[in-house]
Design a protein around this motif. Structure first.
Motif, PDB file in Angstrom:
ATOM      1  N   ALA A 149     -15.380 -22.520  -0.901  1.00  0.00           N
ATOM      2  CA  ALA A 149     -14.252 -22.533  -1.832  1.00  0.00           C
ATOM      3  C   ALA A 149     -14.575 -21.781  -3.107  1.00  0.00           C
ATOM      4  N   LEU A 150     -15.815 -21.994  -3.608  1.00  0.00           N
ATOM      5  CA  LEU A 150     -16.223 -21.287  -4.818  1.00  0.00           C
ATOM      6  C   LEU A 150     -16.260 -19.773  -4.596  1.00  0.00           C
ATOM      7  N   GLU A 151     -16.720 -19.371  -3.410  1.00  0.00           N
ATOM      8  CA  GLU A 151     -16.785 -17.932  -3.124  1.00  0.00           C
ATOM      9  C   GLU A 151     -15.412 -17.338  -2.838  1.00  0.00           C
ATOM     10  N   ALA A 152     -14.531 -18.113  -2.223  1.00  0.00           N
ATOM     11  CA  ALA A 152     -13.215 -17.588  -1.830  1.00  0.00           C
ATOM     12  C   ALA A 152     -12.253 -17.462  -2.995  1.00  0.00           C
ATOM     13  N   ARG A 153     -12.464 -18.279  -4.056  1.00  0.00           N
ATOM     14  CA  ARG A 153     -11.514 -18.259  -5.175  1.00  0.00           C
ATOM     15  C   ARG A 153     -11.414 -16.877  -5.821  1.00  0.00           C
ATOM     16  N   PRO A 154     -12.511 -16.223  -6.226  1.00  0.00           N
ATOM     17  CA  PRO A 154     -12.356 -14.882  -6.811  1.00  0.00           C
ATOM     18  C   PRO A 154     -11.828 -13.858  -5.809  1.00  0.00           C
ATOM     19  N   LEU A 155     -12.245 -14.026  -4.519  1.00  0.00           N
ATOM     20  CA  LEU A 155     -11.721 -13.104  -3.518  1.00  0.00           C
ATOM     21  C   LEU A 155     -10.214 -13.275  -3.325  1.00  0.00           C
ATOM     22  N   ALA A 156      -9.752 -14.541  -3.436  1.00  0.00           N
ATOM     23  CA  ALA A 156      -8.310 -14.785  -3.318  1.00  0.00           C
ATOM     24  C   ALA A 156      -7.549 -14.122  -4.458  1.00  0.00           C
ATOM     25  N   TRP A 157      -8.113 -14.227  -5.668  1.00  0.00           N
ATOM     26  CA  TRP A 157      -7.457 -13.560  -6.794  1.00  0.00           C
ATOM     27  C   TRP A 157      -7.431 -12.039  -6.594  1.00  0.00           C
ATOM     28  N   LEU A 158      -8.530 -11.483  -6.069  1.00  0.00           N
ATOM     29  CA  LEU A 158      -8.576 -10.044  -5.827  1.00  0.00           C
ATOM     30  C   LEU A 158      -7.559  -9.628  -4.760  1.00  0.00           C
ATOM     31  N   ALA A 159      -7.491 -10.428  -3.658  1.00  0.00           N
ATOM     32  CA  ALA A 159      -6.513 -10.117  -2.614  1.00  0.00           C
ATOM     33  C   ALA A 159      -5.088 -10.227  -3.138  1.00  0.00           C
ATOM     34  N   ALA A 160      -4.831 -11.251  -3.950  1.00  0.00           N
ATOM     35  CA  ALA A 160      -3.489 -11.406  -4.527  1.00  0.00           C
ATOM     36  C   ALA A 160      -3.146 -10.237  -5.446  1.00  0.00           C
ATOM     37  N   ALA A 161      -4.141  -9.786  -6.236  1.00  0.00           N
ATOM     38  CA  ALA A 161      -3.896  -8.653  -7.119  1.00  0.00           C
ATOM     39  C   ALA A 161      -3.600  -7.388  -6.323  1.00  0.00           C
ATOM     40  N   MET A 162      -4.343  -7.185  -5.234  1.00  0.00           N
ATOM     41  CA  MET A 162      -4.104  -6.007  -4.391  1.00  0.00           C
ATOM     42  C   MET A 162      -2.720  -6.057  -3.750  1.00  0.00           C
ATOM     43  N   LEU A 163      -2.320  -7.218  -3.243  1.00  0.00           N
ATOM     44  CA  LEU A 163      -0.980  -7.346  -2.669  1.00  0.00           C
ATOM     45  C   LEU A 163       0.105  -7.109  -3.708  1.00  0.00           C
ATOM     46  N   ALA A 164      -0.125  -7.615  -4.920  1.00  0.00           N
ATOM     47  CA  ALA A 164       0.845  -7.392  -5.987  1.00  0.00           C
ATOM     48  C   ALA A 164       0.942  -5.916  -6.345  1.00  0.00           C
ATOM     49  N   ALA A 165      -0.221  -5.234  -6.376  1.00  0.00           N
ATOM     50  CA  ALA A 165      -0.200  -3.805  -6.678  1.00  0.00           C
ATOM     51  C   ALA A 165       0.548  -3.028  -5.599  1.00  0.00           C
ATOM     52  N   VAL A 166       0.299  -3.406  -4.321  1.00  0.00           N
ATOM     53  CA  VAL A 166       1.021  -2.743  -3.229  1.00  0.00           C
ATOM     54  C   VAL A 166       2.521  -2.974  -3.350  1.00  0.00           C
ATOM     55  N   ALA A 167       2.930  -4.205  -3.684  1.00  0.00           N
ATOM     56  CA  ALA A 167       4.352  -4.513  -3.833  1.00  0.00           C
ATOM     57  C   ALA A 167       4.976  -3.725  -4.981  1.00  0.00           C
ATOM     58  N   VAL A 168       4.264  -3.630  -6.098  1.00  0.00           N
ATOM     59  CA  VAL A 168       4.788  -2.868  -7.238  1.00  0.00           C
ATOM     60  C   VAL A 168       4.920  -1.385  -6.880  1.00  0.00           C
ATOM     61  N   ALA A 169       3.883  -0.850  -6.208  1.00  0.00           N
ATOM     62  CA  ALA A 169       3.943   0.561  -5.808  1.00  0.00           C
ATOM     63  C   ALA A 169       5.110   0.803  -4.851  1.00  0.00           C
ATOM     64  N   TRP A 170       5.322  -0.117  -3.921  1.00  0.00           N
ATOM     65  CA  TRP A 170       6.444   0.033  -2.983  1.00  0.00           C
ATOM     66  C   TRP A 170       7.779   0.011  -3.714  1.00  0.00           C
ATOM     67  N   LEU A 171       7.907  -0.907  -4.682  1.00  0.00           N
ATOM     68  CA  LEU A 171       9.150  -0.958  -5.451  1.00  0.00           C
ATOM     69  C   LEU A 171       9.374   0.319  -6.242  1.00  0.00           C
ATOM     70  N   MET A 172       8.292   0.847  -6.820  1.00  0.00           N
ATOM     71  CA  MET A 172       8.441   2.092  -7.583  1.00  0.00           C
ATOM     72  C   MET A 172       8.871   3.239  -6.678  1.00  0.00           C
ATOM     73  N   GLU A 208      10.397   2.971  -3.745  1.00  0.00           N
ATOM     74  CA  GLU A 208      11.728   2.676  -3.209  1.00  0.00           C
ATOM     75  C   GLU A 208      12.814   2.950  -4.225  1.00  0.00           C
ATOM     76  N   LEU A 209      12.623   2.435  -5.439  1.00  0.00           N
ATOM     77  CA  LEU A 209      13.656   2.582  -6.460  1.00  0.00           C
ATOM     78  C   LEU A 209      13.642   3.963  -7.095  1.00  0.00           C
ATOM     79  N   GLY A 210      12.463   4.535  -7.260  1.00  0.00           N
ATOM     80  CA  GLY A 210      12.383   5.801  -7.962  1.00  0.00           C
ATOM     81  C   GLY A 210      12.562   7.023  -7.088  1.00  0.00           C
ATOM     82  N   LEU A 211      12.251   6.963  -5.782  1.00  0.00           N
ATOM     83  CA  LEU A 211      12.292   8.137  -4.932  1.00  0.00           C
ATOM     84  C   LEU A 211      13.167   7.930  -3.685  1.00  0.00           C
ATOM     85  N   ILE A 212      12.825   6.899  -2.891  1.00  0.00           N
ATOM     86  CA  ILE A 212      13.541   6.705  -1.631  1.00  0.00           C
ATOM     87  C   ILE A 212      15.022   6.437  -1.877  1.00  0.00           C
ATOM     88  N   ARG A 213      15.325   5.602  -2.858  1.00  0.00           N
ATOM     89  CA  ARG A 213      16.731   5.306  -3.147  1.00  0.00           C
ATOM     90  C   ARG A 213      17.478   6.566  -3.570  1.00  0.00           C
TER      91      ARG A 213
END
Length: 362
Positions: free
Chosen positions: A54-77, A79-84
Motif C-alpha cells: 500500500a505504501l509503495e502503490a500510493r505514489p504510483l497511484a497518484w502518478l497513474a492518475a496524473a498521467m490519465l488526467a494529462a491524457v484526458a486534458v490532451a484529448w479534450l484540447m 477534440e475541442l481545438g482541432l477535431i471539432r
C-alpha cells in the motif's frame, strides 16, 4: 498472493484455502554454493506485506492518475481545438457542395460561413481560403448569368425586330425562281434558331435539323451560280461523279455551312483567284465536298481549333462580323447530318473537306 507456491497458516481450523485469509507465509529451498549446500527458510507476514504494498502503490497511484488526467486534458484540447473545427468545416463544405449541384439556381448557392473558424493556425487559414475561393466562384457565376441574360434579351430584341420584316420579304420574294427567295429563307431559319437562346453557341448546338435526300451535285452547282449574290465572286464547280448524287442533308443548313467556308476562303484568297468546289468519292457510302482556295496556309496547331466557337485570327468588327462562329456553325450543322469537316494545307492554298453520307445511307 494466495496463488504463490508457499505454505501458510490460515485463519480458522479446517477453513477452505481458496476462500480463507492467509495470515503468514513460509517457504524453504536449498542453495548450492562452492562452500557447500545451504537450506534457506523464508518466513513472512501477509499483513505487513499488504501495508508495504500500500505504501509503495500510493505514489504510483497518484502518478497513474496524473498521467490519465494529462491524457484526458490532451484529448479534450485536440477534440475541442482541432477535431471539432475540422468536423464543422467538413459539414459546412459538404452542405455547400450539395447546394452547388444545381448551379443554375443562384438562390441555392450558399455561403461558406467560417467566421468562427478563421485564425492563424492551419485550420483557420484553410477555412478562410475555401471561403474566399467560393466567393470568387459565386461572383464569376453571377457575372456569367448576367451576361447570358443580357445576350438572351439581345436576341429577343433582334428576333422581334427582324421577324416581321422577314415575313414581308418572304411574301415579296415568294416565287421559287426568285434568287432572293433562298436567302430570305436562310435568314428566317437563322433567326428561329437563335431567337430566345443564350449564348449563341448553345443555340446553334441545340438546333433541330431534319436531313432528307438532297442532290449534292445540283446543290453545289446552284451555290456556285448564286455565290455572287452573297458577295463572293469566282466560285467554280466541277465533279466527275455520276449525277444525280443524293446525300443525307438539309438544304438550308448545308448552304449555311458551305457559305461560311466560302466567306472564309474569300477573305484569305489573293484577289482575282477562284474558289473551286469539287465532288469526289470518299469511303464507301461517303461523298466528299472540297472547297479549295489559294492563299496562306493555316498554322498546323490551328487546324482543329479553328472550328471552335469564338476562335478567329482577327478581332470582332463593330458590325458584329468575324465573331469566330462561322466554322463552328459549319462543323455543328454537318455533325447533325452525320457528316464532318476538316481543313488541311495544300501547295499554295487550303482545302476544307466536308464528308456527307449518301442517301440512302449504306
Amino acid at each position: 498472493m494466495r496463488r504463490l507456491p508457499v505454505q501458510g497458516g490460515v485463519l480458522g481450523v479446517g477453513a477452505d484455502r481458496a476462500t480463507a485469509e492467509i495470515r503468514w507465509l513460509t517457504a524453504s529451498d536449498e542453495v548450492a554454493t562452492p562452500s557447500g549446500r545451504y537450506r534457506l527458510d523464508l518466513h513472512g507476514d501477509l499483513r505487513s506485506l499488504d501495508r508495504q504494498l500500500a505504501l509503495e502503490a500510493r505514489p504510483l497511484a497518484w502518478l497513474a492518475a496524473a498521467m490519465l488526467a494529462a491524457v484526458a486534458v490532451a484529448w479534450l484540447m485536440v477534440e475541442l481545438g482541432l477535431i471539432r473545427g475540422i468536423a464543422v468545416l467538413t459539414k459546412r463544405a459538404a452542405a455547400v457542395s450539395y447546394n452547388m449541384q444545381d448551379v443554375r439556381a443562384d438562390q441555392r448557392i450558399g455561403d461558406l460561413d467560417v467566421a468562427d473558424l478563421r485564425g492563424r493556425d492551419e485550420l483557420g487559414i484553410l477555412a478562410g481560403s475555401l471561403a474566399d475561393a467560393l466567393s470568387r466562384v459565386k461572383d464569376g457565376l453571377r457575372r456569367e448569368q448576367l451576361r447570358a441574360e443580357r445576350e438572351r434579351e439581345m436576341w429577343h430584341a433582334v428576333g422581334h425586330e427582324i421577324m416581321s420584316p422577314l415575313q414581308s420579304l418572304m411574301v415579296l420574294h415568294g416565287a421559287p425562281d426568285d434568287a432572293s427567295h433562298r436567302y430570305v429563307q436562310r435568314m428566317q431559319q437563322a433567326v428561329k434558331v437563335l431567337y430566345g437562346s443564350a449564348p449563341p453557341s448553345e443555340a446553334l448546338a441545340s438546333a433541330d435539323l431534319h436531313p432528307q435526300a438532297l442532290d449534292l451535285a445540283a446543290f453545289c452547282r446552284e451555290i456556285a451560280a448564286n455565290a455572287h449574290y452573297a458577295g463572293i465572286d469566282g466560285v467554280t464547280f466541277s465533279t466527275a461523279l455520276p449525277e444525280p448524287l443524293p446525300v443525307r442533308a438539309e438544304a438550308y443548313a448545308l448552304e449555311d455551312a458551305v457559305t461560311h467556308v466560302l466567306r472564309n476562303a474569300d477573305r484569305y484568297r489573293p484577289e482575282g483567284t477562284p474558289i473551286a468546289l469539287t465532288l469526289e468519292a470518299g469511303e464507301p457510302g461517303v461523298v466528299l465536298l472540297r472547297i479549295h482556295n489559294q492563299g496562306p496556309p493555316i498554322d498546323t496547331a490551328m487546324l482543329e481549333t479553328i472550328f471552335e466557337y469564338g476562335v478567329s485570327d482577327t478581332a470582332p468588327q463593330a458590325a458584329g462580323e468575324r465573331r469566330g462562329q462561322g466554322l463552328f456553325v459549319a462543323r455543328t450543322y454537318l455533325a447533325k447530318m452525320n457528316g464532318s469537316i476538316r481543313a488541311f494545307n495544300v501547295p499554295e492554298g487550303v482545302v476544307f473537306e466536308m464528308s456527307l453520307q449518301e442517301f440512302p445511307c449504306r
